[in-house]
Enzyme design. Sequence first.
Site, PDB file in Angstrom:
ATOM      1  N   CYS A  82       0.828  -1.211   0.000  1.00 16.06           N
ATOM      2  CA  CYS A  82       0.000   0.000   0.000  1.00 16.06           C
ATOM      3  C   CYS A  82       0.865   1.266   0.000  1.00 16.06           C
ATOM      4  CB  CYS A  82      -1.000  -0.056   1.138  1.00 16.06           C
ATOM      5  SG  CYS A  82      -2.412   1.019   0.839  1.00 16.06           S
ATOM      6  N   HIS A 181      -2.996  -5.159   1.750  1.00 15.38           N
ATOM      7  CA  HIS A 181      -2.304  -5.358   3.030  1.00 15.38           C
ATOM      8  C   HIS A 181      -2.340  -6.827   3.438  1.00 15.38           C
ATOM      9  CE1 HIS A 181      -2.170  -1.083   4.373  1.00 15.38           C
ATOM     10  NE2 HIS A 181      -3.219  -0.970   3.596  1.00 15.38           N
ATOM     11  N   GLU A 183      -0.599  -8.217   5.552  1.00 10.29           N
ATOM     12  CA  GLU A 183      -0.323  -8.294   7.006  1.00 10.29           C
ATOM     13  C   GLU A 183      -1.614  -8.187   7.813  1.00 10.29           C
ATOM     14  OE1 GLU A 183       0.156  -5.814   5.053  1.00 10.29           O
ATOM     15  OE2 GLU A 183      -0.223  -3.905   6.059  1.00 10.29           O
TER      16      GLU A 183
HETATM   17  N1  GLN Z   1      -3.492   6.412   0.907  1.00 13.12           N
HETATM   18  C1  GLN Z   1      -2.260   6.102   1.580  1.00 13.12           C
HETATM   19  C2  GLN Z   1      -1.084   6.852   0.985  1.00 13.12           C
HETATM   20  O1  GLN Z   1      -1.210   7.615   0.111  1.00 13.12           O
HETATM   21  C3  GLN Z   1      -1.971   4.632   1.575  1.00 13.12           C
HETATM   22  C4  GLN Z   1      -2.975   3.896   2.439  1.00 13.12           C
HETATM   23  C5  GLN Z   1      -2.472   2.672   3.076  1.00 13.12           C
HETATM   24  O2  GLN Z   1      -1.262   2.386   3.142  1.00 13.12           O
HETATM   25  N2  GLN Z   1      -3.378   1.920   3.613  1.00 13.12           N
HETATM   26  O3  GLN Z   1       0.001   6.651   1.432  1.00 13.12           O
END
Ligand code: GLN
Length: 203
Positions: A82, A181, A183
């Site tokens: 992410c 994610h 995790e």
């Molecule tokens: N929207 C977040 C960002 O721009 C990422 C979100 C996340 O890691 N769950 O970093």
Amino acid sequence: MTGRPTVGVLALQGDVREHLQALTGSGADAVPVRRTSELDSVDGLVIPGGESTTISKLAVAFDLLEPLRERIAAGMPAYGSCAGMILLADKVLDGVEGQRTLGGLDVTVRRNAFGRQVDSFEESIPVAGVPGGPFHAVFIRAPWVESVGSGVEVLGVVTDGEAAGRIVAVRQGALLATSFHPELGGDARLHALFVDMVRERDR
Ligand code: GLN
């Protein structure tokens, strides 16, 4: 390497503890990384989910941005989930003004790509190189990969709905990234894949 590799989790912000647990369960000695001395001692690094703009600002404040860029450029295996995917990307769309990444992964990612209505969702995604059936993927304000360079392998795409076909898992050599994610889903197969990548690199 046949023993337990030491795998760090960049511990500036985000869901560090969940990654440490998943890595420990996948055969690694997992350690948080906040300083260059800690970075020097790891064989590979996970960059967690969280907020990419915050993580990059803290990396600058902790004098870690350049050392991280150098280690990644020198071939250290790294896995970003992410926000971590955003940090590994060479180019970011819809970032904030002046947003910096670590780079290394020849992709363009779009931040918060799935839109406000679908901030969070879960979906089963088949991931190439991860045996045992589709992966239960948790997405939270996730990016997607808008385009990939020629050396990048697409491992997984969204299968349902409006975003069907969007790229959400990629690998380029020793770099692995997912929009989702693993995790948080209780499925450690992607961490196991990454720990294998770290072992291969050190062999
Ligand atoms: N929207 C977040 C960002 O721009 C990422 C979100 C996340 O890691 N769950 O970093």
